[in-house]
Every structure is written in C-alpha cells, then in structure tokens.
Design an enzyme around this catalytic site. Sequence first.
Site, PDB file in Angstrom:
ATOM      1  N   HIS A   1       0.850  -1.190   0.000  1.00  0.00           N
ATOM      2  CA  HIS A   1       0.000   0.000   0.000  1.00  0.00           C
ATOM      3  C   HIS A   1       0.893   1.251   0.000  1.00  0.00           C
ATOM      4  O   HIS A   1       2.032   1.210   0.497  1.00  0.00           O
ATOM      5  CB  HIS A   1      -0.897   0.013   1.244  1.00  0.00           C
ATOM      6  CG  HIS A   1      -2.087  -0.883   1.138  1.00  0.00           C
ATOM      7  ND1 HIS A   1      -3.177  -0.794   1.967  1.00  0.00           N
ATOM      8  CD2 HIS A   1      -2.367  -1.900   0.275  1.00  0.00           C
ATOM      9  CE1 HIS A   1      -4.079  -1.707   1.634  1.00  0.00           C
ATOM     10  NE2 HIS A   1      -3.603  -2.401   0.617  1.00  0.00           N
TER      11      HIS A   1
ATOM     12  N   GLU B   1       0.855   3.853   1.823  1.00  0.00           N
ATOM     13  CA  GLU B   1       1.275   4.302   3.159  1.00  0.00           C
ATOM     14  C   GLU B   1       2.456   3.478   3.693  1.00  0.00           C
ATOM     15  O   GLU B   1       3.372   4.021   4.307  1.00  0.00           O
ATOM     16  CB  GLU B   1       0.120   4.184   4.170  1.00  0.00           C
ATOM     17  CG  GLU B   1      -1.106   5.004   3.854  1.00  0.00           C
ATOM     18  CD  GLU B   1      -2.157   4.178   3.126  1.00  0.00           C
ATOM     19  OE1 GLU B   1      -1.827   3.491   2.128  1.00  0.00           O
ATOM     20  OE2 GLU B   1      -3.321   4.234   3.552  1.00  0.00           O
TER      21      GLU B   1
ATOM     22  N   CYS C   1      -6.313   1.891   5.856  1.00  0.00           N
ATOM     23  CA  CYS C   1      -6.934   0.616   6.241  1.00  0.00           C
ATOM     24  C   CYS C   1      -6.344   0.143   7.580  1.00  0.00           C
ATOM     25  O   CYS C   1      -5.466   0.788   8.148  1.00  0.00           O
ATOM     26  CB  CYS C   1      -6.702  -0.442   5.162  1.00  0.00           C
ATOM     27  SG  CYS C   1      -5.002  -1.077   5.144  1.00  0.00           S
TER      28      CYS C   1
ATOM     29  N   CYS D   1      -2.446  -0.299   7.458  1.00  0.00           N
ATOM     30  CA  CYS D   1      -1.705   0.968   7.426  1.00  0.00           C
ATOM     31  C   CYS D   1      -1.896   1.744   8.727  1.00  0.00           C
ATOM     32  O   CYS D   1      -0.976   2.414   9.199  1.00  0.00           O
ATOM     33  CB  CYS D   1      -2.132   1.778   6.210  1.00  0.00           C
ATOM     34  SG  CYS D   1      -1.671   0.931   4.668  1.00  0.00           S
TER      35      CYS D   1
END
Lengths: 147, 147
Positions: B56, B58, B86, B89
């Site tokens: 991801h 992040e 999410c 993260c």
Amino acid sequence: MDTLFTNEYFMQIALNEAKEAFHKGEIPVGAIVVANNQIIAKSHNLTELLHDVTAHAEIQAISSAANYLGAKYLKNCTLFVTLEPCQMCTGALYWSQITKIVYGASDEKRGFKAIGGQLHPKTEVISGVLEQECADLMKTFFENKRK
Amino acid sequence: MDTLFTNEYFMQIALNEAKEAFHKGEIPVGAIVVANNQIIAKSHNLTELLHDVTAHAEIQAISSAANYLGAKYLKNCTLFVTLEPCQMCTGALYWSQITKIVYGASDEKRGFKAIGGQLHPKTEVISGVLEQECADLMKTFFENKRK
C-alpha cells in the site's frame, strides 16, 4: 510421514527465527509460511536493524511468500508466528486471505484479539502452540532490557 | 511564503502519485511524507505490480521516510494520503508514532474509522482534504474495471 509435520514442528522453526532476532537485539518474534508442508518463507523481526516499524516478522513473511508464489493471495498457506499478530500484521493477513494462522504466545496488550483486529472470514486461527517457549523468549528479552 | 504549503498543496502531490497508480492499473492511492515542509517520501499503491498485499502507498511511504531519517519513529512528520488508511496501514502508522495524518477520501468499508482501528494517541488526524478529487479518481477506477 505426514505426522512429522505437526504444528509444533513448524512452530519450532518459527521459534528458531525468533531466537535469531533475540541475538540481534530485536524483539524476538519469528514467522514462517508453509504451503503443502514446504516452508516458502522464513523471517524474524528486524525493526531496529532496518529502522522500520513495518519490518515485523509477519509482514516480511507475507511479502516473501507472495514473491515466491508470484501471487498476492496466500491461498493454501499457513503462517506460523511465535506471537499473536498486531493490528498492522492482522491487516496484512486480512488482505492476503491466508488460509490458516498458527501462533504461539498471546499478546494481551497489542494482539489482534485485544484491539479488535479483523482477520479474513476464510482464515482459520489456532493459538497456543509452544506457547510457553514463545512467551519465555519474550519475557527474557524484556527482562534483559530492563537490567 | 509559508502559505504556499497548505494541506491542499501537499495533497495535490499525493493525488499525482495516486494518478500514477491509476495509469499502472493499480487501485489509485498515493501518499507522501512531509517534514518541515520538505517531502521526504513519495509513493503509490503497487500491490498488483509487486504481487504484494503489503505494498500500500502508506506502508511504502513509512518505510521510505524512516529510511531517509535513519530513525523508525516519524516524529514531526505528516503523512498525506488520498484515501483513509486501512487496518494494516493504521497499525503501521500507530507503530511509527507519526505526528499528523491528513487524508482525502473516506473509505467507509475498509477505513480505520469503520473497523475501529487504533492510531497512536499522539497522532493528529485531518480528513476531507481534496476529498472530491480523491474520491472521484477511485470511482473512475472501479467504474472502468467493471466495464
């Protein structure tokens, strides 16, 4: 010969990874990913060495297993990890749709059960495998730190 | 000249990262980390390219910023991300003790607010910056996928 490959057998290998972390001065957590009784990823916590909070054993094991498989979903895979996964690792395991998670010691402060973390509904969870050995390693690590 | 460096200014840069993801066929999420008005990390979602659910925007931004700083805690840093983080993260951001998180669009299904994710008590959160643009990019991506 399938009886060789018990949860305890694989957790012992994850525990050996945790001991490698211990000897490096890292919080001693180890993880492996197993598919069809074959170990496809092995890792241990490296947050201090890498200056990276994301370098938990599980995150590395998930990335490594996915790289081995060439696929992002860890179907028919089992993660063996010495400590109950945290929120971050639980989220990663959720996204991976991993088939099974087997963990050793509980983490009553930061583990997914305490914080209400969500695993994928398809994921089976087994806890408490070599629990005492996994917990003792953590306890020794933090006792040594306080000295 | 400090007025140049608004939340919108930095979010636009994160949005440009999200557009790069879009053009690669990745779910269009972009992130940057800013310290003292300097961008120290830039990333976009690469889960498909890397076959890795942990890739991801992040997670990559956190690792990259920590690598730049040579320190695992992102003190005095702000993450700008186009989508609400999410569970995974959020957990990584928790461990990083990041000072501030600014996000664009909400994720009502998988965002940390919906799933009860825990951020560090020291972390300030600002939401809804360039919300419409961030949300529209996601909407267009999923509409194109369904075609």
